[in-house]
Scaffold this motif. Structure first.
Motif, PDB file in Angstrom:
ATOM      1  N   GLU A  45      -3.709 -18.099  -0.093  1.00 50.20           N
ATOM      2  CA  GLU A  45      -4.356 -16.801   0.055  1.00 50.20           C
ATOM      3  C   GLU A  45      -4.032 -15.884  -1.119  1.00 50.20           C
ATOM      4  O   GLU A  45      -3.038 -16.069  -1.816  1.00 50.20           O
ATOM      5  N   MET A  46      -4.875 -14.875  -1.303  1.00 51.21           N
ATOM      6  CA  MET A  46      -4.639 -13.874  -2.337  1.00 51.21           C
ATOM      7  C   MET A  46      -5.070 -12.518  -1.816  1.00 51.21           C
ATOM      8  O   MET A  46      -6.216 -12.331  -1.398  1.00 51.21           O
ATOM      9  N   HIS A  47      -4.150 -11.563  -1.819  1.00 51.39           N
ATOM     10  CA  HIS A  47      -4.417 -10.197  -1.379  1.00 51.39           C
ATOM     11  C   HIS A  47      -4.226  -9.267  -2.567  1.00 51.39           C
ATOM     12  O   HIS A  47      -3.107  -9.117  -3.063  1.00 51.39           O
ATOM     13  N   LEU A  48      -5.294  -8.646  -3.016  1.00 50.41           N
ATOM     14  CA  LEU A  48      -5.242  -7.789  -4.193  1.00 50.41           C
ATOM     15  C   LEU A  48      -5.226  -6.312  -3.806  1.00 50.41           C
ATOM     16  O   LEU A  48      -5.849  -5.915  -2.824  1.00 50.41           O
ATOM     17  N   ALA A  49      -4.517  -5.533  -4.598  1.00 53.74           N
ATOM     18  CA  ALA A  49      -4.322  -4.108  -4.292  1.00 53.74           C
ATOM     19  C   ALA A  49      -5.178  -3.208  -5.157  1.00 53.74           C
ATOM     20  O   ALA A  49      -4.893  -2.003  -5.260  1.00 53.74           O
ATOM     21  N   ALA A  50      -6.219  -3.738  -5.783  1.00 51.53           N
ATOM     22  CA  ALA A  50      -7.087  -2.909  -6.619  1.00 51.53           C
ATOM     23  C   ALA A  50      -7.625  -1.738  -5.800  1.00 51.53           C
ATOM     24  O   ALA A  50      -8.167  -1.920  -4.716  1.00 51.53           O
ATOM     25  N   GLY A  51      -7.464  -0.539  -6.322  1.00 49.70           N
ATOM     26  CA  GLY A  51      -7.849   0.681  -5.619  1.00 49.70           C
ATOM     27  C   GLY A  51      -6.659   1.459  -5.091  1.00 49.70           C
ATOM     28  O   GLY A  51      -6.751   2.669  -4.855  1.00 49.70           O
ATOM     29  N   GLN A  52      -5.524   0.773  -4.905  1.00 55.59           N
ATOM     30  CA  GLN A  52      -4.337   1.405  -4.335  1.00 55.59           C
ATOM     31  C   GLN A  52      -3.286   1.756  -5.391  1.00 55.59           C
ATOM     32  O   GLN A  52      -2.171   2.167  -5.055  1.00 55.59           O
ATOM     33  N   LEU A 245      -7.508   3.382  -1.085  1.00 55.71           N
ATOM     34  CA  LEU A 245      -8.778   2.660  -1.045  1.00 55.71           C
ATOM     35  C   LEU A 245      -8.541   1.195  -1.382  1.00 55.71           C
ATOM     36  O   LEU A 245      -7.869   0.886  -2.364  1.00 55.71           O
ATOM     37  N   ARG A 246      -9.099   0.318  -0.566  1.00 60.28           N
ATOM     38  CA  ARG A 246      -9.068  -1.117  -0.861  1.00 60.28           C
ATOM     39  C   ARG A 246     -10.421  -1.500  -1.452  1.00 60.28           C
ATOM     40  O   ARG A 246     -11.426  -1.544  -0.751  1.00 60.28           O
ATOM     41  N   LEU A 247     -10.454  -1.757  -2.760  1.00 59.98           N
ATOM     42  CA  LEU A 247     -11.719  -2.064  -3.411  1.00 59.98           C
ATOM     43  C   LEU A 247     -12.287  -3.409  -2.975  1.00 59.98           C
ATOM     44  O   LEU A 247     -13.504  -3.573  -2.870  1.00 59.98           O
ATOM     45  N   PHE A 248     -11.396  -4.388  -2.741  1.00 63.61           N
ATOM     46  CA  PHE A 248     -11.833  -5.737  -2.411  1.00 63.61           C
ATOM     47  C   PHE A 248     -11.561  -6.032  -0.939  1.00 63.61           C
ATOM     48  O   PHE A 248     -11.188  -5.150  -0.177  1.00 63.61           O
ATOM     49  N   GLY A 249     -11.715  -7.281  -0.554  1.00 66.68           N
ATOM     50  CA  GLY A 249     -11.511  -7.671   0.836  1.00 66.68           C
ATOM     51  C   GLY A 249     -10.048  -7.712   1.219  1.00 66.68           C
ATOM     52  O   GLY A 249      -9.155  -7.540   0.381  1.00 66.68           O
ATOM     53  N   HIS A 250      -9.811  -7.951   2.502  1.00 67.60           N
ATOM     54  CA  HIS A 250      -8.424  -8.106   2.950  1.00 67.60           C
ATOM     55  C   HIS A 250      -7.765  -9.244   2.191  1.00 67.60           C
ATOM     56  O   HIS A 250      -6.606  -9.156   1.805  1.00 67.60           O
ATOM     57  N   PHE A 251      -8.513 -10.307   1.973  1.00 64.54           N
ATOM     58  CA  PHE A 251      -8.059 -11.426   1.161  1.00 64.54           C
ATOM     59  C   PHE A 251      -9.257 -11.916   0.357  1.00 64.54           C
ATOM     60  O   PHE A 251     -10.408 -11.585   0.679  1.00 64.54           O
ATOM     61  N   GLU A 252      -9.010 -12.687  -0.683  1.00 67.74           N
ATOM     62  CA  GLU A 252     -10.116 -13.218  -1.463  1.00 67.74           C
ATOM     63  C   GLU A 252     -10.853 -14.283  -0.651  1.00 67.74           C
ATOM     64  O   GLU A 252     -10.229 -15.214  -0.141  1.00 67.74           O
TER      65      GLU A 252
END
Length: 327
Positions: A45-52, A245-252
């Motif tokens: 899994e991958m969780h990205l923080a773009a937006g935060q 703000l979470r720009l992307f999904g909860h996970f990729e």
């Protein structure tokens, strides 16, 4: 705020965003055909923080060597802002022997004792360890503090409330941070949380609480600084919630069909909005913006090259570092 402080906040956010976009690129580069989460250079899994990024930049700007941070399963922005070794962190994400955990932990279980940084895939897990760190700092009289980060969904966990209570009882030097990106996986905050702001819950434990609206890095910086200095003076913990703000999904791979506001998300991005404010204030111009962007890209690409060039762990050592070995 001094111009250089604002530029440093901007640099941190740009570096974190550049990193997230590069990891996004590498993660999806070889997941096909279709989308196989187990394939590729970055499996799992991958969780990205773009937006935060404003949360990490504003909080960590006040930290000094020896301060500790415990983060969430979405940790890269805080790791970068707190000074975790970028090469070793990237190698860990790629599962390489040169990584922080010798490739055994992956991106949700980063641990850097040199930077006093850790994170976990378990919801609200970072709060209790932060108490232990803060307790040690208080006993030693070091003046250091701990920062414990979680999301708004985790604020409904028992660990959250137990940690606030004990930190208040013992007046521990810890700042609790809640990143409210409005979505606990696919559940909106309004459907899961009885209060409009988790910062209001601080009053139940007799500690200060404050909510920063609009993902405002300047406001995060100012309030975090106030709470951190309070903790260093021995006045105990505080709770800071940031509407982010979470720009992307909860996970990729998350299709995000549950988010009706997706069309409006890009224009809410804090980084271009902050750029505009800095340009208007005469703090930033196009040349400096390009310089900062190029420096961030160069650093990130060097870390990715380091990771790709590093060896994978040997299958013969699959159980090494799992059990205690006799001398």
């Amino acid at each position: 705020m001094a111009d250089e402080v604002r530029l440093d906040l901007y640099r941190t956010m740009v570096l974190a965003r550049t990193y997230e976009l590069a990891i996004l690129r590498e993660y999806h580069a070889d997941k096909g055909p279709g989308f196989d989460i187990g394939k590729g250079l970055i499996p799992g899994e991958m969780h990205l923080a773009a937006g935060q990024e404003p949360v990490a930049a504003g909080v960590c700007a006040h930290l000094v060597p020896g301060d500790a941070v415990t983060a969430t399963h979405r940790p890269h922005h805080f790791a970068i802002a707190h000074g975790v070794d970028l090469d070793k962190m990237t190698a860990e994400i790629f599962g390489r022997e040169t990584g922080l955990g010798r490739g055994r932990g992956g991106h949700m279980h980063l641990f850097d004792p040199d930077a006093h940084f850790s994170c976990s895939g378990i919801i609200a897990e970072g709060y209790p360890p932060a108490l232990g760190q803060a307790f040690a700092f208080k006993r030693r009289g070091s003046g250091n503090i701990a920062v414990a980060v979680t999301g708004e969904g985790a604020a409904n966990q028992g660990a959250f409330h137990e940690s606030l209570n004990l930190a208040a009882v013992w007046k521990l030097p810890v700042l609790f941070v809640v990143e409210d990106n409005e979505w606990g996986i696919s559940v909106p905050r309004t459907a899961s949380t009885a209060v409009p702001s988790n910062a209001d819950r601080a009053a139940g434990y007799g500690i200060p609480g404050h909510r920063v609206e609009d993902n405002d890095v300047d406001a995060v910086y100012e309030k975090a600084g106030e709470f951190i200095e309070r903790a260093r003076r021995g006045e105990g913990p505080a709770l800071l919630e940031v509407a982010t703000l979470r720009l992307f999904g909860h996970f990729e791979g998350d299709a995000q069909g549950y988010r009706p506001e997706l069309v409006d998300v890009p224009k809410l991005d804090a980084i271009p909005r902050y750029e505009s404010r800095l340009i208007e204030a005469g703090v930033l111009d196009d040349a400096l913006r390009q310089e900062i962007a190029e420096a961030a890209s160069e650093r990130v690409e060097a870390a990715i090259t380091f990771a790709k060039d590093s060896p994978l762990p040997s299958a013969d050592e699959a159980t090494k570092y799992v059990f205690t070995e006799e001398a």
